[in-house]
Structures are given as C-alpha cells and as structure tokens.
Design a protein around this motif. Structure first.
Motif, mmCIF file in Angstrom:
data_model
loop_
_atom_site.group_PDB
_atom_site.id
_atom_site.type_symbol
_atom_site.label_atom_id
_atom_site.label_comp_id
_atom_site.label_asym_id
_atom_site.label_seq_id
_atom_site.Cartn_x
_atom_site.Cartn_y
_atom_site.Cartn_z
ATOM 1 N N GLU A 129 2.243 -10.471 4.076
ATOM 2 C CA GLU A 129 2.040 -9.306 4.934
ATOM 3 C C GLU A 129 1.786 -9.730 6.370
ATOM 4 O O GLU A 129 1.237 -10.804 6.622
ATOM 5 C CB GLU A 129 0.868 -8.472 4.417
ATOM 6 C CG GLU A 129 1.147 -7.869 3.058
ATOM 7 C CD GLU A 129 -0.004 -7.055 2.514
ATOM 8 O OE1 GLU A 129 -1.125 -7.134 3.063
ATOM 9 O OE2 GLU A 129 0.225 -6.336 1.526
ATOM 10 N N ASP A 186 0.280 -8.036 10.088
ATOM 11 C CA ASP A 186 -0.366 -6.935 10.799
ATOM 12 C C ASP A 186 0.331 -6.752 12.138
ATOM 13 O O ASP A 186 0.425 -7.696 12.929
ATOM 14 C CB ASP A 186 -1.847 -7.227 11.045
ATOM 15 C CG ASP A 186 -2.662 -7.209 9.762
ATOM 16 O OD1 ASP A 186 -2.254 -6.528 8.819
ATOM 17 O OD2 ASP A 186 -3.708 -7.881 9.710
ATOM 18 N N ILE A 219 0.612 -2.389 8.519
ATOM 19 C CA ILE A 219 0.755 -3.609 7.724
ATOM 20 C C ILE A 219 2.152 -3.602 7.118
ATOM 21 O O ILE A 219 2.536 -2.673 6.404
ATOM 22 C CB ILE A 219 -0.312 -3.707 6.619
ATOM 23 C CG1 ILE A 219 -1.705 -3.774 7.252
ATOM 24 C CG2 ILE A 219 -0.058 -4.939 5.747
ATOM 25 C CD1 ILE A 219 -2.842 -3.764 6.260
ATOM 26 N N GLN A 266 4.975 -5.562 4.780
ATOM 27 C CA GLN A 266 5.116 -6.562 3.721
ATOM 28 C C GLN A 266 6.551 -7.079 3.720
ATOM 29 O O GLN A 266 7.503 -6.304 3.785
ATOM 30 C CB GLN A 266 4.770 -5.990 2.355
ATOM 31 C CG GLN A 266 4.735 -7.060 1.276
ATOM 32 C CD GLN A 266 4.283 -6.521 -0.062
ATOM 33 O OE1 GLN A 266 5.072 -5.894 -0.764
ATOM 34 N NE2 GLN A 266 3.019 -6.756 -0.394
#
Length: 110
Positions: free
Chosen positions: A48, A50, A55, A57
């Motif tokens: 993941e 940020d 967020i 993935q």
C-alpha cells in the motif's frame, strides 16, 4: 457461419479480458503532479501507498484505492483496475492511470 461467429466472439472476449500487465505501468498523480510510477508486472507482494488522504493498494497487474476520506467513495467503488479505466478522486485531487507500454507509436495515421 456459426463457427465464424463463435470464433469472432472468442477473439473479442479474449481481447477484452486480456489485462496485458506484462508491460503495464501505473502512474499516480496527486494535485496534478506525477508522484509514483509503478511497474505492475514487477510486483511480487501486494503493498500500500499513502497519497494524501488516500491509501492505494498495488497488486500484480492491478491497482486500486482501498481507503479514501472523501464522502462518496467513488474511487474505492471503482475497484482494482488494469488499464481499462482510470481511478479519479476529485476531492483528494488524485488520478491513477494504468498504461500498457507494449505499443510504441511513432507516427500519426490519417
């Protein structure tokens, strides 16, 4: 005639379902700036990232938003993409595009 239709349908189905991630790269833009370029074929383990209040993935061959603090969560509802559609979160000024680098066009067709 039926064989031709069946073969044509099979070819179209295979073309539409081919993710083509062998040469695909995901480009993540935040506030109009390119912040990440990810080779989706080189991903071994999902991870993941940020990006602002979002967020993202990354998986083998696909990418998606798993959390966003925006109200409608349309970016999350887009799911994981492999190149057919971009993921856009207007409130967080985020855009994710998957590009297949398989074809290099060096001319213009008229």
């Amino acid at each position: 005639m039926i064989a031709v239709i069946a073969l044509s349908s099979l070819i179209v189905w295979m073309w539409l379902n081919n993710s083509g991630y062998d040469n695909a790269s995901a480009r993540i833009y935040h506030e109009g700036e390119l912040v990440h370029v990810i080779d989706l074929a080189s991903v071994n383990v999902p991870y993941e990232i940020d990006v602002g209040n979002v967020i993202v993935q990354v998986r083998v061959g696909e990418i998606g938003v798993v959390y966003s603090d925006c109200r409608n969560k349309l970016c999350e509802k887009t799911g994981f993409v492999d190149g057919r559609v971009p993921i856009i979160c207007i409130p967080n000024r985020l855009e994710i595009r998957v590009e297949n680098n398989q074809f290099d066009f060096d001319g213009v067709t008229r």
